[in-house]
Design a protein around this motif. Structure first.
Motif, PDB file in Angstrom:
ATOM      1  N   MET A  84       4.977 -14.903  -4.610  1.00 57.64           N
ATOM      2  CA  MET A  84       5.762 -13.680  -4.540  1.00 57.64           C
ATOM      3  C   MET A  84       4.863 -12.446  -4.576  1.00 57.64           C
ATOM      4  SD  MET A  84       9.029 -14.391  -6.941  1.00 57.64           S
ATOM      5  CE  MET A  84      10.095 -15.764  -6.675  1.00 57.64           C
ATOM      6  N   GLU A  85       3.863 -12.505  -5.426  1.00 56.31           N
ATOM      7  CA  GLU A  85       2.933 -11.370  -5.546  1.00 56.31           C
ATOM      8  C   GLU A  85       2.152 -11.174  -4.248  1.00 56.31           C
ATOM      9  OE1 GLU A  85       1.921  -8.080  -7.417  1.00 56.31           O
ATOM     10  OE2 GLU A  85       3.265  -9.549  -8.307  1.00 56.31           O
ATOM     11  N   PHE A  86       1.833 -12.268  -3.576  1.00 58.28           N
ATOM     12  CA  PHE A  86       1.112 -12.176  -2.309  1.00 58.28           C
ATOM     13  C   PHE A  86       1.954 -11.466  -1.249  1.00 58.28           C
ATOM     14  CE2 PHE A  86      -0.405 -13.925   1.776  1.00 58.28           C
ATOM     15  CZ  PHE A  86      -1.735 -13.522   1.689  1.00 58.28           C
ATOM     16  N   VAL A  87       3.238 -11.780  -1.187  1.00 60.51           N
ATOM     17  CA  VAL A  87       4.133 -11.131  -0.226  1.00 60.51           C
ATOM     18  C   VAL A  87       4.211  -9.630  -0.512  1.00 60.51           C
ATOM     19  CG1 VAL A  87       6.501 -11.010   0.650  1.00 60.51           C
ATOM     20  CG2 VAL A  87       5.470 -13.238   0.157  1.00 60.51           C
ATOM     21  N   ILE A  88       4.311  -9.261  -1.767  1.00 59.87           N
ATOM     22  CA  ILE A  88       4.334  -7.837  -2.135  1.00 59.87           C
ATOM     23  C   ILE A  88       3.038  -7.169  -1.688  1.00 59.87           C
ATOM     24  CG2 ILE A  88       4.319  -6.218  -4.087  1.00 59.87           C
ATOM     25  CD1 ILE A  88       6.248  -8.207  -5.498  1.00 59.87           C
ATOM     26  N   HIS A  89       1.932  -7.825  -1.930  1.00 57.79           N
ATOM     27  CA  HIS A  89       0.632  -7.285  -1.511  1.00 57.79           C
ATOM     28  C   HIS A  89       0.588  -7.064   0.005  1.00 57.79           C
ATOM     29  CE1 HIS A  89      -3.664  -6.671  -1.169  1.00 57.79           C
ATOM     30  NE2 HIS A  89      -3.719  -7.667  -0.298  1.00 57.79           N
ATOM     31  N   ILE A  90       1.067  -8.032   0.770  1.00 52.95           N
ATOM     32  CA  ILE A  90       1.101  -7.933   2.233  1.00 52.95           C
ATOM     33  C   ILE A  90       1.950  -6.733   2.660  1.00 52.95           C
ATOM     34  CG2 ILE A  90       2.047  -9.036   4.320  1.00 52.95           C
ATOM     35  CD1 ILE A  90      -0.535 -10.353   3.502  1.00 52.95           C
ATOM     36  N   LEU A  91       3.109  -6.597   2.064  1.00 57.18           N
ATOM     37  CA  LEU A  91       4.009  -5.498   2.435  1.00 57.18           C
ATOM     38  C   LEU A  91       3.411  -4.135   2.095  1.00 57.18           C
ATOM     39  CD1 LEU A  91       7.327  -7.177   1.326  1.00 57.18           C
ATOM     40  CD2 LEU A  91       6.709  -6.571   3.677  1.00 57.18           C
ATOM     41  N   GLU A  92       2.724  -4.055   0.994  1.00 58.37           N
ATOM     42  CA  GLU A  92       2.071  -2.793   0.613  1.00 58.37           C
ATOM     43  C   GLU A  92       0.889  -2.500   1.540  1.00 58.37           C
ATOM     44  OE1 GLU A  92       2.803  -2.546  -4.194  1.00 58.37           O
ATOM     45  OE2 GLU A  92       1.166  -3.793  -3.463  1.00 58.37           O
ATOM     46  N   ARG A  93       0.079  -3.503   1.795  1.00 57.46           N
ATOM     47  CA  ARG A  93      -1.164  -3.300   2.549  1.00 57.46           C
ATOM     48  C   ARG A  93      -0.947  -3.065   4.040  1.00 57.46           C
ATOM     49  NH1 ARG A  93      -6.388  -7.360   2.511  1.00 57.46           N
ATOM     50  NH2 ARG A  93      -7.509  -6.357   4.225  1.00 57.46           N
ATOM     51  N   PHE A  94      -0.160  -3.909   4.682  1.00 63.05           N
ATOM     52  CA  PHE A  94      -0.026  -3.838   6.129  1.00 63.05           C
ATOM     53  C   PHE A  94       1.190  -3.039   6.605  1.00 63.05           C
ATOM     54  CE2 PHE A  94      -2.460  -7.834   5.525  1.00 63.05           C
ATOM     55  CZ  PHE A  94      -3.630  -7.417   6.135  1.00 63.05           C
ATOM     56  N   PHE A  95       2.198  -2.941   5.749  1.00 63.53           N
ATOM     57  CA  PHE A  95       3.420  -2.244   6.156  1.00 63.53           C
ATOM     58  C   PHE A  95       3.646  -0.950   5.378  1.00 63.53           C
ATOM     59  CE2 PHE A  95       3.814  -6.694   7.245  1.00 63.53           C
ATOM     60  CZ  PHE A  95       4.165  -6.621   8.582  1.00 63.53           C
ATOM     61  N   HIS A  96       2.689  -0.617   4.518  1.00 61.72           N
ATOM     62  CA  HIS A  96       2.685   0.645   3.759  1.00 61.72           C
ATOM     63  C   HIS A  96       3.979   0.882   2.977  1.00 61.72           C
ATOM     64  CE1 HIS A  96      -1.007   1.331   5.904  1.00 61.72           C
ATOM     65  NE2 HIS A  96      -0.363   1.115   7.032  1.00 61.72           N
ATOM     66  N   LYS A  97       4.476  -0.181   2.369  1.00 60.36           N
ATOM     67  CA  LYS A  97       5.676  -0.093   1.541  1.00 60.36           C
ATOM     68  C   LYS A  97       5.274   0.255   0.113  1.00 60.36           C
ATOM     69  CE  LYS A  97       8.289  -1.541   4.914  1.00 60.36           C
ATOM     70  NZ  LYS A  97       9.107  -0.610   5.662  1.00 60.36           N
ATOM     71  N   SER A  98       6.145   0.976  -0.566  1.00 66.94           N
ATOM     72  CA  SER A  98       5.926   1.238  -1.991  1.00 66.94           C
ATOM     73  C   SER A  98       6.111  -0.075  -2.746  1.00 66.94           C
ATOM     74  CB  SER A  98       6.933   2.264  -2.506  1.00 66.94           C
ATOM     75  OG  SER A  98       8.249   1.708  -2.489  1.00 66.94           O
ATOM     76  N   ARG A  99       5.633  -0.111  -3.963  1.00 60.79           N
ATOM     77  CA  ARG A  99       5.783  -1.324  -4.788  1.00 60.79           C
ATOM     78  C   ARG A  99       7.263  -1.693  -4.926  1.00 60.79           C
ATOM     79  NH1 ARG A  99       2.333  -5.285  -6.448  1.00 60.79           N
ATOM     80  NH2 ARG A  99       3.032  -6.188  -8.352  1.00 60.79           N
ATOM     81  N   GLU A 100       8.093  -0.701  -5.143  1.00 63.88           N
ATOM     82  CA  GLU A 100       9.531  -0.939  -5.314  1.00 63.88           C
ATOM     83  C   GLU A 100      10.166  -1.487  -4.029  1.00 63.88           C
ATOM     84  OE1 GLU A 100      13.601   1.599  -6.162  1.00 63.88           O
ATOM     85  OE2 GLU A 100      11.696   2.392  -6.896  1.00 63.88           O
ATOM     86  N   GLU A 101       9.847  -0.864  -2.898  1.00 60.91           N
ATOM     87  CA  GLU A 101      10.406  -1.322  -1.632  1.00 60.91           C
ATOM     88  C   GLU A 101       9.879  -2.707  -1.273  1.00 60.91           C
ATOM     89  OE1 GLU A 101      11.315   0.391   2.829  1.00 60.91           O
ATOM     90  OE2 GLU A 101       9.792   1.377   1.608  1.00 60.91           O
ATOM     91  N   ALA A 102       8.601  -2.942  -1.505  1.00 62.46           N
ATOM     92  CA  ALA A 102       8.005  -4.251  -1.227  1.00 62.46           C
ATOM     93  C   ALA A 102       8.660  -5.336  -2.078  1.00 62.46           C
ATOM     94  CB  ALA A 102       6.501  -4.206  -1.476  1.00 62.46           C
ATOM     95  N   THR A 103       8.940  -5.024  -3.321  1.00 60.02           N
ATOM     96  CA  THR A 103       9.594  -5.989  -4.215  1.00 60.02           C
ATOM     97  C   THR A 103      11.000  -6.313  -3.721  1.00 60.02           C
ATOM     98  OG1 THR A 103       8.272  -5.211  -6.081  1.00 60.02           O
ATOM     99  CG2 THR A 103      10.287  -6.431  -6.601  1.00 60.02           C
ATOM    100  N   LYS A 104      11.733  -5.311  -3.274  1.00 53.89           N
ATOM    101  CA  LYS A 104      13.091  -5.539  -2.749  1.00 53.89           C
ATOM    102  C   LYS A 104      13.050  -6.426  -1.507  1.00 53.89           C
ATOM    103  CE  LYS A 104      15.251  -1.327  -4.446  1.00 53.89           C
ATOM    104  NZ  LYS A 104      15.859  -0.032  -4.079  1.00 53.89           N
ATOM    105  N   ILE A 105      12.127  -6.150  -0.614  1.00 52.49           N
ATOM    106  CA  ILE A 105      12.003  -6.963   0.606  1.00 52.49           C
ATOM    107  C   ILE A 105      11.607  -8.387   0.238  1.00 52.49           C
ATOM    108  CG2 ILE A 105      10.685  -7.297   2.746  1.00 52.49           C
ATOM    109  CD1 ILE A 105      10.482  -4.175   2.852  1.00 52.49           C
ATOM    110  N   MET A 106      10.652  -8.536  -0.673  1.00 54.12           N
ATOM    111  CA  MET A 106      10.207  -9.865  -1.100  1.00 54.12           C
ATOM    112  C   MET A 106      11.373 -10.659  -1.688  1.00 54.12           C
ATOM    113  SD  MET A 106       9.494 -11.755  -4.049  1.00 54.12           S
ATOM    114  CE  MET A 106       9.352 -10.472  -5.267  1.00 54.12           C
ATOM    115  N   MET A 107      12.189 -10.026  -2.514  1.00 58.81           N
ATOM    116  CA  MET A 107      13.333 -10.727  -3.125  1.00 58.81           C
ATOM    117  C   MET A 107      14.353 -11.130  -2.053  1.00 58.81           C
ATOM    118  SD  MET A 107      12.623 -11.309  -6.182  1.00 58.81           S
ATOM    119  CE  MET A 107      14.197 -11.984  -6.664  1.00 58.81           C
ATOM    120  N   HIS A 108      14.538 -10.280  -1.071  1.00 56.52           N
ATOM    121  CA  HIS A 108      15.435 -10.603   0.040  1.00 56.52           C
ATOM    122  C   HIS A 108      14.911 -11.836   0.785  1.00 56.52           C
ATOM    123  CE1 HIS A 108      18.322  -9.747   3.268  1.00 56.52           C
ATOM    124  NE2 HIS A 108      17.346 -10.135   4.070  1.00 56.52           N
ATOM    125  N   VAL A 109      13.617 -11.834   1.088  1.00 56.70           N
ATOM    126  CA  VAL A 109      12.995 -12.972   1.770  1.00 56.70           C
ATOM    127  C   VAL A 109      13.092 -14.218   0.898  1.00 56.70           C
ATOM    128  CG1 VAL A 109      10.803 -13.911   2.635  1.00 56.70           C
ATOM    129  CG2 VAL A 109      11.467 -11.555   3.178  1.00 56.70           C
TER     130      VAL A 109
END
Length: 67
Positions: free
Chosen positions: A1-26
């Motif tokens: 889960m942490e890896f997905v958040i990292h990917i979303l922050e790094r490559f898609f420039h998502k905030s930690r909060e937004e990345a966490t929401k997307i990760m939970m959806h996935v």
């Protein structure tokens, strides 16, 4: 889960909060949308994500779809 958040922050420039929401959806539904880009940009992002996923031996899949 942490890896997905990292990917979303790094490559898609998502905030930690937004990345966490997307990760939970996935996590709950199996798929999610990281962003909407031109085909060329999306293709580059998919390649970057897949290279890093393989390097770290994560089973994460990243694909693009034409709209």
């Amino acid at each position: 889960m942490e890896f997905v958040i990292h990917i979303l922050e790094r490559f898609f420039h998502k905030s930690r909060e937004e990345a966490t929401k997307i990760m939970m959806h996935v996590h709950s539904r199996g798929v999610g949308i990281a962003g909407v880009y031109t085909y060329e940009v999306a293709e580059t992002k998919v390649d970057q994500v897949m290279v890093l996923s393989r390097k770290h031996e994560h089973p994460l899949q990243c694909t693009l779809e034409k709209d």
